[in-house]
Design a protein around this motif. Structure first.
Motif, PDB file in Angstrom:
ATOM      1  N   GLY A  83       0.502  -1.337   0.086  1.00 21.72           N
ATOM      2  CA  GLY A  83       0.229  -0.021   0.039  1.00 21.72           C
ATOM      3  C   GLY A  83       0.501   1.357   0.327  1.00 21.72           C
ATOM      4  O   GLY A  83       0.153   2.731   0.460  1.00 21.72           O
ATOM      5  N   VAL A  84       2.056   1.252  -0.700  1.00 23.89           N
ATOM      6  CA  VAL A  84       3.017   2.404  -0.388  1.00 23.89           C
ATOM      7  C   VAL A  84       3.104   2.316  -1.706  1.00 23.89           C
ATOM      8  O   VAL A  84       4.338   1.638  -2.519  1.00 23.89           O
ATOM      9  N   ARG A  85       4.025   3.363  -2.364  1.00 28.76           N
ATOM     10  CA  ARG A  85       4.547   4.244  -3.649  1.00 28.76           C
ATOM     11  C   ARG A  85       5.421   5.959  -3.679  1.00 28.76           C
ATOM     12  O   ARG A  85       5.229   5.748  -2.784  1.00 28.76           O
ATOM     13  N   VAL A  86       6.117   4.588  -4.423  1.00 26.28           N
ATOM     14  CA  VAL A  86       7.618   5.787  -3.938  1.00 26.28           C
ATOM     15  C   VAL A  86       7.897   6.904  -4.811  1.00 26.28           C
ATOM     16  O   VAL A  86       7.706   6.469  -6.197  1.00 26.28           O
ATOM     17  N   GLU A  87       7.693   8.347  -4.972  1.00 23.77           N
ATOM     18  CA  GLU A  87       7.882   9.130  -5.814  1.00 23.77           C
ATOM     19  C   GLU A  87       9.188   9.849  -4.963  1.00 23.77           C
ATOM     20  O   GLU A  87      10.222  10.193  -4.267  1.00 23.77           O
ATOM     21  N   PRO A  88      10.291  10.657  -6.466  1.00 25.01           N
ATOM     22  CA  PRO A  88      11.293  11.615  -5.799  1.00 25.01           C
ATOM     23  C   PRO A  88      11.276  11.982  -5.265  1.00 25.01           C
ATOM     24  O   PRO A  88      12.306  12.170  -4.664  1.00 25.01           O
ATOM     25  N   SER A  89      10.205  13.496  -5.150  1.00 26.11           N
ATOM     26  CA  SER A  89      10.336  14.551  -4.084  1.00 26.11           C
ATOM     27  C   SER A  89       9.061  14.569  -3.662  1.00 26.11           C
ATOM     28  O   SER A  89       8.060  14.313  -4.776  1.00 26.11           O
ATOM     29  N   ASN A  90       8.379  15.863  -2.520  1.00 24.53           N
ATOM     30  CA  ASN A  90       6.999  15.778  -2.752  1.00 24.53           C
ATOM     31  C   ASN A  90       6.831  17.370  -3.308  1.00 24.53           C
ATOM     32  O   ASN A  90       6.684  18.176  -3.231  1.00 24.53           O
ATOM     33  N   GLU A  91       6.997  17.403  -4.876  1.00 24.64           N
ATOM     34  CA  GLU A  91       6.422  18.123  -5.664  1.00 24.64           C
ATOM     35  C   GLU A  91       5.004  18.853  -5.737  1.00 24.64           C
ATOM     36  O   GLU A  91       3.560  17.838  -5.975  1.00 24.64           O
ATOM     37  N   PRO A  92       4.450  20.007  -5.482  1.00 24.78           N
ATOM     38  CA  PRO A  92       3.157  19.645  -5.186  1.00 24.78           C
ATOM     39  C   PRO A  92       1.715  19.829  -6.949  1.00 24.78           C
ATOM     40  O   PRO A  92       2.655  19.874  -7.992  1.00 24.78           O
ATOM     41  N   PHE A  93       1.123  19.012  -7.479  1.00 22.01           N
ATOM     42  CA  PHE A  93       0.227  19.803  -8.301  1.00 22.01           C
ATOM     43  C   PHE A  93       0.307  20.594  -8.678  1.00 22.01           C
ATOM     44  O   PHE A  93       0.484  20.548  -9.862  1.00 22.01           O
ATOM     45  N   VAL A  94       0.293  21.983  -8.425  1.00 22.64           N
ATOM     46  CA  VAL A  94      -0.020  23.449  -8.612  1.00 22.64           C
ATOM     47  C   VAL A  94       1.514  23.934  -8.214  1.00 22.64           C
ATOM     48  O   VAL A  94       0.506  24.394  -6.879  1.00 22.64           O
ATOM     49  N   ARG A  95       2.413  24.565  -8.893  1.00 24.79           N
ATOM     50  CA  ARG A  95       2.758  24.935  -7.320  1.00 24.79           C
ATOM     51  C   ARG A  95       3.473  26.614  -7.922  1.00 24.79           C
ATOM     52  O   ARG A  95       2.784  27.101  -9.219  1.00 24.79           O
ATOM     53  N   TRP A  96       2.692  27.751  -6.772  1.00 19.57           N
ATOM     54  CA  TRP A  96       3.139  29.246  -7.655  1.00 19.57           C
ATOM     55  C   TRP A  96       4.286  29.348  -7.781  1.00 19.57           C
ATOM     56  O   TRP A  96       5.295  29.573  -7.329  1.00 19.57           O
ATOM     57  N   ASN A  97       4.481  30.160  -8.900  1.00 17.60           N
ATOM     58  CA  ASN A  97       5.368  30.142  -9.558  1.00 17.60           C
ATOM     59  C   ASN A  97       5.450  31.810  -9.961  1.00 17.60           C
ATOM     60  O   ASN A  97       6.393  32.119 -11.025  1.00 17.60           O
ATOM     61  N   ARG A  98       4.388  32.549  -9.828  1.00 16.43           N
ATOM     62  CA  ARG A  98       4.601  33.820 -10.238  1.00 16.43           C
ATOM     63  C   ARG A  98       6.303  34.702  -9.732  1.00 16.43           C
ATOM     64  O   ARG A  98       6.429  34.618  -8.996  1.00 16.43           O
ATOM     65  N   PRO A  99       7.017  35.550 -11.020  1.00 20.18           N
ATOM     66  CA  PRO A  99       7.715  36.517 -10.866  1.00 20.18           C
ATOM     67  C   PRO A  99       7.204  37.421  -9.440  1.00 20.18           C
ATOM     68  O   PRO A  99       6.497  37.739  -9.478  1.00 20.18           O
ATOM     69  N   ASP A 100       8.412  37.875  -9.213  1.00 18.54           N
ATOM     70  CA  ASP A 100       8.479  38.864  -8.535  1.00 18.54           C
ATOM     71  C   ASP A 100       7.877  39.874  -8.870  1.00 18.54           C
ATOM     72  O   ASP A 100       8.297  40.604 -10.477  1.00 18.54           O
ATOM     73  N   ASP A 101       7.489  41.375  -8.290  1.00 20.61           N
ATOM     74  CA  ASP A 101       6.944  41.852  -9.183  1.00 20.61           C
ATOM     75  C   ASP A 101       7.427  42.944  -9.652  1.00 20.61           C
ATOM     76  O   ASP A 101       6.741  43.633 -11.011  1.00 20.61           O
ATOM     77  N   SER A 102       8.807  42.994  -9.720  1.00 19.22           N
ATOM     78  CA  SER A 102       9.920  43.774 -10.658  1.00 19.22           C
ATOM     79  C   SER A 102       9.984  43.623 -11.724  1.00 19.22           C
ATOM     80  O   SER A 102      10.669  44.481 -12.568  1.00 19.22           O
TER      81      SER A 102
END
Length: 361
Positions: A83-102
């Protein structure tokens, strides 16, 4: 025709004629060959529905624990645990990656899409100004409206949106008409990804369950529904299966993040979902135990249990560009007595692949 006046089995083409005086006489018998190519037709079914939802029934969706190789204690985890599955990293399904306001400019006064010099008309949403192939928007520009802020990419397309949640009776229209291929950040704790059709394909968020004594934020978060939006999204399911053997299936605009978790009420947080799963009814091949609703109720109880918390919930639809997804993956992270674990369940949303049990009458 059988001796009880009911259609015979195997079907033989017989029927009765009912006369105005109340009498009935056989109209035909042996009108059709009772079997096909001599095959055994099997036992008489109880009704037509029984031929759709037949045992053996499928077990409810399995709960799988997700282990990540970059976790500090991963080396101590015994390999091959059931009942366990291994994944490389805990990457979210959606990552908020908006660049800086500048990295963004303010719109020029002569910019036709500038909401300050060209205010939104009644009923107009700002996302409608990004209308391929001729977008009115300037690249790398920040557009601010009363209910959302829009950021364009280097091609002048909306790619990031920060939106205010609506209220009961006053939904945010920008969240009911999302831009395609964009990330939406709502109330600082929900992030959504839309597909090329402007329909949500994934969500990552931090829930605040209603009336949770362990979470002071839950006392101030807005909890609201947009039933008109739910009707519109549910209609996509009816439209997709009209004229098929599954047109009897009922559909809802199901929430990715449940109402009681503080999820937005608008379309940004919905997908066409089989009603039996969304509401936990015994219908259309679903049972309560197998349903999406049962998981939502479990998470709400967990969040309100002393020493426990639900730290993150996520949803991913597959295929991600389908108006009616075939499956919906629900992943969550919970903490019990200081131990944090991540789990996942996959719910079928294709009526032809749902067979958890018979409907209840």
């Amino acid at each position: 025709m059988g001796p009880d006046g009911r259609p015979g089995w195997p079907p033989n083409g017989g029927w009765d004629t009912h006369h105005p005086d109340g009498t009935q006489t056989p109209a035909s018998n042996d009108g059709f060959h009772p079997t096909r190519d001599g095959e055994d037709p099997g036992q008489r079914p109880d009704d037509a529905e029984a031929r759709i939802y037949d045992p053996p029934y499928d077990p409810p969706p399995a709960r799988t624990e997700i282990k990540f190789e970059d976790e500090p204690d991963f080396d101590n985890w015994p390999e091959g645990a059931p009942g366990v599955r291994v994944e490389p990293s805990n990457e979210p399904f959606v990552r908020w990656n908006r660049p800086d306001d500048s990295e963004f400019s303010s719109p020029a006064p002569d910019d036709p899409a500038n909401p300050e010099t060209n205010p939104l008309r009644n009923g107009e949403t700002f996302s409608s100004r990004d209308n391929p192939p001729e977008s009115e928007l300037r690249p790398k520009t920040k557009y601010t409206t009363p209910r959302a802020t829009f950021y364009t990419n280097s091609e002048g397309r909306i790619e990031w949106v920060e939106a205010h949640p609506g209220r009961q009776g006053d939904p945010n229209p920008e969240l009911n008409n999302p831009a395609p291929n964009a990330k939406y950040r709502v109330a600082d704790n929900w992030t959504f990804q839309t597909n090329s059709k402007g329909e949500t394909s994934a969500m990552t968020g931090t829930p605040h369950y209603k009336n949770n004594p362990n979470d002071p934020v839950s006392q101030s978060t807005h909890y609201y529904r947009d039933e008109n939006a739910q009707d519109r999204v549910g209609q996509r399911g009816y439209d997709a299966y009209r004229g098929t053997e599954w047109e009897h299936v009922n559909w809802d605009g199901g929430h990715m993040a449940a109402h009681e978790s503080g999820g937005p009420g608008e379309e940004i947080n919905q997908f066409p979902q089989i009603r039996g799963s969304n509401q936990g009814h015994y219908e259309d091949g679903y049972t309560y135990k197998a349903s999406w609703r049962a998981l939502e109720a479990y998470l709400s109880r967990t969040a309100k249990t002393p020493g426990c918390s639900v730290d993150q919930i996520q949803v991913k639809l597959h295929p991600d560009n389908s108006t009616v997804p075939e499956t919906a993956t629900y992943r969550w992270t919970e903490t019990r007595n200081g131990v944090t674990k991540t789990y996942e369940m996959v719910f079928p949303n294709d009526p032809a692949k749902v067979n958890f049990g018979r409907p209840r009458r």
